[in-house]
Design an enzyme around this catalytic site. Structure first.
Site, PDB file in Angstrom:
ATOM      1  N   ASN A  12     -10.927  -2.482  -5.508  1.00 38.05           N
ATOM      2  CA  ASN A  12     -10.145  -1.477  -6.185  1.00 38.05           C
ATOM      3  C   ASN A  12     -10.926  -1.132  -7.595  1.00 38.05           C
ATOM      4  OD1 ASN A  12      -7.074  -2.887  -4.942  1.00 38.05           O
ATOM      5  ND2 ASN A  12      -8.158  -0.848  -4.495  1.00 38.05           N
ATOM      6  N   ASN A  65       1.277   3.514  -2.698  1.00 35.08           N
ATOM      7  CA  ASN A  65       2.002   4.082  -4.114  1.00 35.08           C
ATOM      8  C   ASN A  65       1.475   5.229  -4.293  1.00 35.08           C
ATOM      9  OD1 ASN A  65       3.018   1.321  -4.258  1.00 35.08           O
ATOM     10  ND2 ASN A  65       1.562   0.658  -6.015  1.00 35.08           N
ATOM     11  N   GLY A  66       0.106   5.609  -4.129  1.00 39.66           N
ATOM     12  CA  GLY A  66      -0.457   7.011  -4.491  1.00 39.66           C
ATOM     13  C   GLY A  66       0.180   8.006  -3.815  1.00 39.66           C
ATOM     14  N   ARG A  67       0.233   7.769  -2.315  1.00 36.27           N
ATOM     15  CA  ARG A  67       0.741   8.672  -1.384  1.00 36.27           C
ATOM     16  C   ARG A  67       2.206   8.981  -1.719  1.00 36.27           C
ATOM     17  NH1 ARG A  67      -1.655   5.777   3.683  1.00 36.27           N
ATOM     18  NH2 ARG A  67      -2.379   4.342   1.729  1.00 36.27           N
ATOM     19  N   THR A  96     -10.891  -6.757  -4.720  1.00 40.30           N
ATOM     20  CA  THR A  96     -12.359  -6.760  -5.399  1.00 40.30           C
ATOM     21  C   THR A  96     -13.027  -5.210  -5.139  1.00 40.30           C
ATOM     22  OG1 THR A  96     -13.132  -7.743  -3.342  1.00 40.30           O
ATOM     23  CG2 THR A  96     -12.754  -9.152  -5.422  1.00 40.30           C
ATOM     24  N   ARG A 139       1.958  -4.792   6.295  1.00 41.97           N
ATOM     25  CA  ARG A 139       1.196  -3.497   5.309  1.00 41.97           C
ATOM     26  C   ARG A 139       2.141  -2.488   5.588  1.00 41.97           C
ATOM     27  NH1 ARG A 139      -4.968  -2.361   4.415  1.00 41.97           N
ATOM     28  NH2 ARG A 139      -4.689  -0.492   3.079  1.00 41.97           N
ATOM     29  N   ASP A 157       0.785  -1.138  -0.140  1.00 39.70           N
ATOM     30  CA  ASP A 157      -0.003  -0.009   0.096  1.00 39.70           C
ATOM     31  C   ASP A 157       0.871   1.252   0.232  1.00 39.70           C
ATOM     32  OD1 ASP A 157      -2.317   1.436   0.091  1.00 39.70           O
ATOM     33  OD2 ASP A 157      -2.694   1.211   1.941  1.00 39.70           O
TER      34      ASP A 157
HETATM   35  C1  IPE Z   1      -5.515  -2.683  -0.352  1.00 39.96           C
HETATM   36  O1  IPE Z   1      -4.967  -1.186  -0.507  1.00 39.96           O
HETATM   37  C2  IPE Z   1      -5.471  -3.462  -1.672  1.00 39.96           C
HETATM   38  C3  IPE Z   1      -4.136  -3.580  -2.466  1.00 39.96           C
HETATM   39  C4  IPE Z   1      -2.950  -3.146  -1.863  1.00 39.96           C
HETATM   40  C5  IPE Z   1      -3.972  -4.061  -3.593  1.00 39.96           C
HETATM   41  P1  IPE Z   1      -6.162  -0.291  -0.704  1.00 39.96           P
HETATM   42  O2  IPE Z   1      -5.634   1.022  -0.869  1.00 39.96           O
HETATM   43  O3  IPE Z   1      -7.147  -0.425  -1.753  1.00 39.96           O
HETATM   44  O4  IPE Z   1      -7.000  -0.705   0.670  1.00 39.96           O
HETATM   45  P2  IPE Z   1      -7.851   0.648   1.378  1.00 39.96           P
HETATM   46  O5  IPE Z   1      -8.994   1.172   0.464  1.00 39.96           O
HETATM   47  O6  IPE Z   1      -7.157   1.647   2.041  1.00 39.96           O
HETATM   48  O7  IPE Z   1      -8.311  -0.196   2.746  1.00 39.96           O
HETATM   49  C1  IPE Z   2      -1.519   0.441  -3.505  1.00 39.10           C
HETATM   50  O1  IPE Z   2      -1.300   1.688  -3.409  1.00 39.10           O
HETATM   51  C2  IPE Z   2      -1.867  -0.265  -4.800  1.00 39.10           C
HETATM   52  C3  IPE Z   2      -3.172  -0.648  -5.185  1.00 39.10           C
HETATM   53  C4  IPE Z   2      -4.114  -0.709  -4.066  1.00 39.10           C
HETATM   54  C5  IPE Z   2      -3.318  -1.255  -6.370  1.00 39.10           C
HETATM   55  P1  IPE Z   2      -2.469   2.564  -3.468  1.00 39.10           P
HETATM   56  O2  IPE Z   2      -2.934   2.814  -4.798  1.00 39.10           O
HETATM   57  O3  IPE Z   2      -3.585   2.224  -2.607  1.00 39.10           O
HETATM   58  O4  IPE Z   2      -1.898   3.722  -2.772  1.00 39.10           O
HETATM   59  P2  IPE Z   2      -2.556   4.860  -1.665  1.00 39.10           P
HETATM   60  O5  IPE Z   2      -2.918   4.364  -0.662  1.00 39.10           O
HETATM   61  O6  IPE Z   2      -3.599   5.658  -2.365  1.00 39.10           O
HETATM   62  O7  IPE Z   2      -1.211   5.782  -1.307  1.00 39.10           O
HETATM   63 MG    MG Z   3      -3.937   2.456  -0.689  1.00 40.34          MG
END
Ligand code: IPE
Ligand code: IPE
Ligand code: MG
Length: 271
Positions: free
Chosen positions: A94, A48-50, A92, A214, A46
Protein backbone atom coordinates in the site's frame (compact mmCIF):
# COMPACT_ATOMS: atom_id res chain seq x y z
CA UNK A 1 -36.58 7.41 -3.14
CA UNK A 2 -35.75 9.37 -0.01
CA UNK A 3 -37.89 7.00 2.01
CA UNK A 4 -36.02 4.11 0.49
CA UNK A 5 -32.68 5.59 1.47
CA UNK A 6 -33.85 6.42 4.98
CA UNK A 7 -35.45 3.03 5.28
CA UNK A 8 -32.17 1.40 4.41
CA UNK A 9 -30.36 3.59 6.92
CA UNK A 10 -32.54 2.49 9.80
CA UNK A 11 -32.63 -1.19 8.98
CA UNK A 12 -28.91 -1.76 8.66
CA UNK A 13 -26.39 -1.56 11.47
CA UNK A 14 -23.56 -0.52 9.12
CA UNK A 15 -21.57 2.37 10.51
CA UNK A 16 -23.98 3.02 13.35
CA UNK A 17 -22.47 5.09 16.13
CA UNK A 18 -24.60 3.67 18.92
CA UNK A 19 -23.97 0.00 18.22
CA UNK A 20 -23.31 -1.91 21.44
CA UNK A 21 -21.84 -5.40 21.87
CA UNK A 22 -24.77 -7.66 21.00
CA UNK A 23 -25.92 -10.18 23.60
CA UNK A 24 -26.27 -13.89 22.80
CA UNK A 25 -30.03 -13.56 22.40
CA UNK A 26 -29.78 -10.54 20.09
CA UNK A 27 -31.98 -10.82 16.95
CA UNK A 28 -28.74 -10.25 15.03
CA UNK A 29 -27.68 -13.78 15.95
CA UNK A 30 -31.00 -15.46 15.18
CA UNK A 31 -30.61 -18.89 13.62
CA UNK A 32 -26.85 -18.96 14.12
CA UNK A 33 -25.32 -22.33 14.94
CA UNK A 34 -23.05 -21.44 17.86
CA UNK A 35 -21.36 -24.81 17.71
CA UNK A 36 -20.13 -24.12 14.21
CA UNK A 37 -18.64 -20.67 14.62
CA UNK A 38 -15.12 -20.02 13.37
CA UNK A 39 -12.62 -19.31 16.14
CA UNK A 40 -10.34 -17.08 14.12
CA UNK A 41 -11.75 -14.77 11.45
CA UNK A 42 -9.54 -12.66 9.19
CA UNK A 43 -10.92 -9.75 7.19
CA UNK A 44 -9.58 -8.00 4.11
CA UNK A 45 -11.35 -4.68 4.55
CA UNK A 46 -11.50 -3.65 0.92
CA UNK A 47 -13.53 -1.16 -1.11
CA UNK A 48 -13.27 2.05 0.88
CA UNK A 49 -12.19 3.96 -2.22
CA UNK A 50 -14.90 2.49 -4.43
CA UNK A 51 -17.55 3.23 -1.83
CA UNK A 52 -16.40 6.85 -1.57
CA UNK A 53 -16.36 7.24 -5.35
CA UNK A 54 -19.91 5.91 -5.49
CA UNK A 55 -20.94 8.59 -3.00
CA UNK A 56 -19.12 11.33 -4.89
CA UNK A 57 -16.61 11.66 -2.04
CA UNK A 58 -12.83 11.60 -1.79
CA UNK A 59 -11.20 8.21 -1.22
CA UNK A 60 -10.15 9.38 2.23
CA UNK A 61 -13.80 9.74 3.25
CA UNK A 62 -14.12 6.03 2.48
CA UNK A 63 -11.32 5.18 4.89
CA UNK A 64 -12.99 7.27 7.58
CA UNK A 65 -16.28 5.49 7.04
CA UNK A 66 -14.41 2.18 7.12
CA UNK A 67 -13.27 2.86 10.69
CA UNK A 68 -16.89 2.96 11.86
CA UNK A 69 -17.49 -0.40 10.22
CA UNK A 70 -14.45 -1.83 11.94
CA UNK A 71 -15.66 -0.69 15.37
CA UNK A 72 -19.00 -2.44 14.89
CA UNK A 73 -17.51 -5.64 13.48
CA UNK A 74 -15.14 -5.84 16.45
CA UNK A 75 -18.10 -5.46 18.82
CA UNK A 76 -19.94 -8.18 16.94
CA UNK A 77 -16.88 -10.43 17.27
CA UNK A 78 -16.90 -9.72 21.03
CA UNK A 79 -20.59 -10.59 21.23
CA UNK A 80 -19.89 -13.86 19.46
CA UNK A 81 -16.91 -14.51 21.73
CA UNK A 82 -14.66 -15.27 18.79
CA UNK A 83 -11.14 -16.15 19.78
CA UNK A 84 -9.49 -13.84 17.26
CA UNK A 85 -10.27 -11.19 14.67
CA UNK A 86 -7.41 -10.24 12.36
CA UNK A 87 -7.92 -7.28 10.06
CA UNK A 88 -5.87 -6.07 7.11
CA UNK A 89 -5.38 -2.34 7.62
CA UNK A 90 -2.31 -1.55 5.52
CA UNK A 91 -0.26 -3.85 3.32
CA UNK A 92 3.44 -3.73 2.46
CA UNK A 93 2.22 -2.91 -1.06
CA UNK A 94 0.00 0.00 0.00
CA UNK A 95 3.04 2.32 0.10
CA UNK A 96 2.60 2.51 -3.67
CA UNK A 97 -0.42 4.78 -3.15
CA UNK A 98 -0.20 8.58 -3.38
CA UNK A 99 1.58 10.12 -0.43
CA UNK A 100 -1.49 12.07 0.67
CA UNK A 101 -3.52 8.87 0.96
CA UNK A 102 -0.76 7.06 2.86
CA UNK A 103 -0.38 10.02 5.23
CA UNK A 104 -4.12 10.13 5.76
CA UNK A 105 -4.21 6.43 6.61
CA UNK A 106 -1.33 6.75 9.07
CA UNK A 107 -3.05 9.66 10.81
CA UNK A 108 -6.28 7.71 10.86
CA UNK A 109 -4.60 4.77 12.65
CA UNK A 110 -3.19 7.13 15.20
CA UNK A 111 -6.55 8.85 15.73
CA UNK A 112 -8.29 5.48 15.95
CA UNK A 113 -5.95 4.28 18.68
CA UNK A 114 -6.30 7.56 20.52
CA UNK A 115 -10.07 7.58 20.45
CA UNK A 116 -10.94 3.91 20.70
CA UNK A 117 -8.29 2.35 22.89
CA UNK A 118 -10.07 2.96 26.19
CA UNK A 119 -13.37 1.53 24.99
CA UNK A 120 -11.67 -1.52 23.49
CA UNK A 121 -9.91 -2.04 26.81
CA UNK A 122 -13.20 -1.77 28.69
CA UNK A 123 -14.62 -4.34 26.27
CA UNK A 124 -11.87 -6.77 27.29
CA UNK A 125 -10.26 -6.76 23.83
CA UNK A 126 -6.63 -7.88 23.63
CA UNK A 127 -4.86 -5.82 20.97
CA UNK A 128 -1.95 -7.01 18.83
CA UNK A 129 -0.26 -5.70 15.73
CA UNK A 130 1.22 -7.80 12.98
CA UNK A 131 3.51 -6.65 10.20
CA UNK A 132 6.81 -4.86 9.80
CA UNK A 133 6.11 -2.36 12.53
CA UNK A 134 9.56 -0.78 12.42
CA UNK A 135 8.60 0.67 9.04
CA UNK A 136 6.01 2.88 10.72
CA UNK A 137 6.62 6.23 12.40
CA UNK A 138 8.11 6.25 15.89
CA UNK A 139 5.04 7.93 17.34
CA UNK A 140 2.69 5.35 15.84
CA UNK A 141 4.92 2.53 17.06
CA UNK A 142 4.78 4.04 20.53
CA UNK A 143 0.97 4.17 20.46
CA UNK A 144 0.90 0.58 19.30
CA UNK A 145 3.17 -0.57 22.11
CA UNK A 146 0.99 1.28 24.62
CA UNK A 147 -2.18 -0.34 23.25
CA UNK A 148 -0.62 -3.80 23.47
CA UNK A 149 0.66 -3.15 26.99
CA UNK A 150 -2.64 -1.77 28.27
CA UNK A 151 -4.71 -4.67 26.95
CA UNK A 152 -2.29 -7.55 27.37
CA UNK A 153 -4.13 -9.16 30.29
CA UNK A 154 -7.56 -8.89 28.69
CA UNK A 155 -9.28 -12.17 28.04
CA UNK A 156 -11.74 -11.26 25.27
CA UNK A 157 -11.25 -11.25 21.52
CA UNK A 158 -7.65 -11.13 20.30
CA UNK A 159 -7.75 -8.22 17.89
CA UNK A 160 -4.83 -8.38 15.48
CA UNK A 161 -4.33 -5.32 13.31
CA UNK A 162 -2.17 -5.94 10.26
CA UNK A 163 -0.25 -2.74 9.59
CA UNK A 164 2.59 -2.63 7.06
CA UNK A 165 1.85 -6.32 6.78
CA UNK A 166 2.66 -8.69 3.94
CA UNK A 167 2.47 -12.46 4.19
CA UNK A 168 5.64 -12.87 2.15
CA UNK A 169 7.47 -10.28 4.23
CA UNK A 170 6.37 -12.04 7.42
CA UNK A 171 7.71 -15.37 6.11
CA UNK A 172 11.00 -13.77 5.09
CA UNK A 173 11.41 -12.29 8.57
CA UNK A 174 10.59 -15.67 10.12
CA UNK A 175 13.20 -17.35 7.91
CA UNK A 176 15.80 -14.76 8.86
CA UNK A 177 15.17 -15.40 12.56
CA UNK A 178 15.42 -19.15 12.08
CA UNK A 179 18.52 -18.89 9.87
CA UNK A 180 20.25 -16.80 12.55
CA UNK A 181 19.66 -19.58 15.06
CA UNK A 182 21.01 -22.19 12.64
CA UNK A 183 24.07 -20.05 12.02
CA UNK A 184 24.60 -19.71 15.77
CA UNK A 185 24.58 -23.50 16.03
CA UNK A 186 21.42 -23.60 18.17
CA UNK A 187 19.46 -25.48 15.53
CA UNK A 188 20.16 -27.91 12.71
CA UNK A 189 18.33 -27.48 9.38
CA UNK A 190 16.50 -30.73 10.11
CA UNK A 191 15.01 -29.12 13.26
CA UNK A 192 13.02 -26.72 11.11
CA UNK A 193 9.42 -27.86 11.02
CA UNK A 194 5.94 -26.33 10.79
CA UNK A 195 5.78 -25.63 14.52
CA UNK A 196 9.06 -23.72 14.44
CA UNK A 197 7.95 -21.62 11.48
CA UNK A 198 4.69 -20.82 13.30
CA UNK A 199 6.59 -19.74 16.39
CA UNK A 200 8.44 -17.19 14.34
CA UNK A 201 5.41 -15.64 12.68
CA UNK A 202 3.81 -12.41 13.91
CA UNK A 203 0.60 -14.30 14.67
CA UNK A 204 2.25 -16.75 17.06
CA UNK A 205 -0.21 -17.66 19.83
CA UNK A 206 -3.25 -17.51 17.56
CA UNK A 207 -5.22 -20.45 16.29
CA UNK A 208 -5.12 -21.06 12.52
CA UNK A 209 -7.44 -18.83 10.49
CA UNK A 210 -10.79 -20.54 9.95
CA UNK A 211 -12.43 -17.94 7.75
CA UNK A 212 -11.13 -15.17 5.50
CA UNK A 213 -13.68 -12.56 4.49
CA UNK A 214 -12.96 -10.13 1.67
CA UNK A 215 -15.35 -7.31 0.91
CA UNK A 216 -15.85 -5.38 -2.31
CA UNK A 217 -15.87 -8.13 -4.90
CA UNK A 218 -12.22 -8.89 -5.60
CA UNK A 219 -11.27 -12.51 -5.05
CA UNK A 220 -7.66 -12.57 -4.03
CA UNK A 221 -5.51 -12.71 -0.91
CA UNK A 222 -3.35 -9.66 -1.72
CA UNK A 223 -0.50 -11.09 0.35
CA UNK A 224 -2.57 -11.55 3.53
CA UNK A 225 -1.87 -14.41 5.99
CA UNK A 226 -0.38 -16.74 3.39
CA UNK A 227 0.71 -19.33 5.93
CA UNK A 228 -2.11 -18.95 8.43
CA UNK A 229 -4.90 -19.29 5.87
CA UNK A 230 -3.60 -22.67 4.61
CA UNK A 231 -6.92 -24.34 5.47
CA UNK A 232 -9.18 -21.33 5.82
CA UNK A 233 -12.58 -21.08 4.20
CA UNK A 234 -13.06 -18.04 1.96
CA UNK A 235 -16.04 -15.74 1.84
CA UNK A 236 -16.30 -13.00 -0.76
CA UNK A 237 -18.98 -10.35 -0.88
CA UNK A 238 -19.59 -7.45 -3.25
CA UNK A 239 -20.46 -5.17 -0.33
CA UNK A 240 -17.88 -2.41 0.13
CA UNK A 241 -16.25 -2.27 3.55
CA UNK A 242 -18.00 0.96 4.72
CA UNK A 243 -21.34 -0.77 4.18
CA UNK A 244 -20.33 -4.12 5.61
CA UNK A 245 -22.71 -4.33 8.56
CA UNK A 246 -22.83 -6.68 11.55
CA UNK A 247 -25.64 -8.46 9.65
CA UNK A 248 -23.27 -9.00 6.71
CA UNK A 249 -20.67 -10.37 9.12
CA UNK A 250 -23.16 -12.79 10.65
CA UNK A 251 -24.22 -13.84 7.12
CA UNK A 252 -20.60 -14.80 6.46
CA UNK A 253 -20.57 -16.87 9.64
CA UNK A 254 -23.80 -18.63 8.65
CA UNK A 255 -22.22 -19.47 5.33
CA UNK A 256 -19.13 -20.76 7.13
CA UNK A 257 -21.30 -23.03 9.29
CA UNK A 258 -22.56 -24.74 6.13
CA UNK A 259 -19.07 -25.56 4.81
CA UNK A 260 -17.74 -29.08 4.73
CA UNK A 261 -14.22 -28.83 6.13
CA UNK A 262 -12.21 -31.96 5.43
CA UNK A 263 -8.60 -30.89 6.02
CA UNK A 264 -7.49 -33.44 3.43
CA UNK A 265 -9.30 -36.31 5.12
CA UNK A 266 -12.73 -37.81 4.66
CA UNK A 267 -15.92 -37.01 6.49
CA UNK A 268 -17.48 -39.41 8.97
CA UNK A 269 -20.22 -40.50 6.57
CA UNK A 270 -17.72 -41.21 3.76
CA UNK A 271 -15.33 -43.40 5.77
C1 IPE B 1 -5.66 -5.24 0.46
O1 IPE B 1 -6.40 -4.36 -0.30
C2 IPE B 1 -5.01 -4.53 1.60
C3 IPE B 1 -5.90 -4.00 2.62
C4 IPE B 1 -7.19 -4.19 2.69
C5 IPE B 1 -5.26 -3.25 3.66
P1 IPE B 1 -5.78 -3.64 -1.59
O2 IPE B 1 -6.84 -2.76 -2.10
O3 IPE B 1 -4.48 -3.04 -1.27
O4 IPE B 1 -5.54 -4.90 -2.55
P2 IPE B 1 -5.34 -4.96 -4.12
O5 IPE B 1 -4.32 -3.93 -4.48
O6 IPE B 1 -6.66 -4.66 -4.74
O7 IPE B 1 -4.91 -6.37 -4.37
C1 IPE C 1 -9.19 -0.78 1.61
O1 IPE C 1 -9.91 0.01 0.72
C2 IPE C 1 -8.36 0.04 2.57
C3 IPE C 1 -6.92 -0.07 2.36
C4 IPE C 1 -6.30 -0.80 1.46
C5 IPE C 1 -6.08 0.72 3.24
P1 IPE C 1 -9.23 0.54 -0.62
O2 IPE C 1 -8.59 1.84 -0.36
O3 IPE C 1 -8.34 -0.50 -1.19
O4 IPE C 1 -10.51 0.74 -1.55
P2 IPE C 1 -10.62 0.37 -3.08
O5 IPE C 1 -10.22 -1.07 -3.22
O6 IPE C 1 -9.71 1.28 -3.82
O7 IPE C 1 -12.06 0.58 -3.40
MG1 MG D 1 -8.60 -2.03 -2.48
Amino acid sequence: MLKKILGKAVTTLAGRDDFAIPKHDSPLFAGLDWEKLPKHVAVIMDGNGRWAKGQGLMRTAGHKAGVKTLKNILKTASGLELDALTVYAFSTENWKRPEVEVDFLMNLFSEYLNKELQEMHENNVQIHFIGRLDGLSDSLQKQMREAVELTKNNTGVKFNIAANYGGQDELVRAMQKIAARVQAGELAPADINEALVEENLDTYGNLPVDLVIRTSGDMRLSNFLLWQAAYAEFYFTDVNWPEFSPECFVDALRDFASRDRRFGGLNEDKK
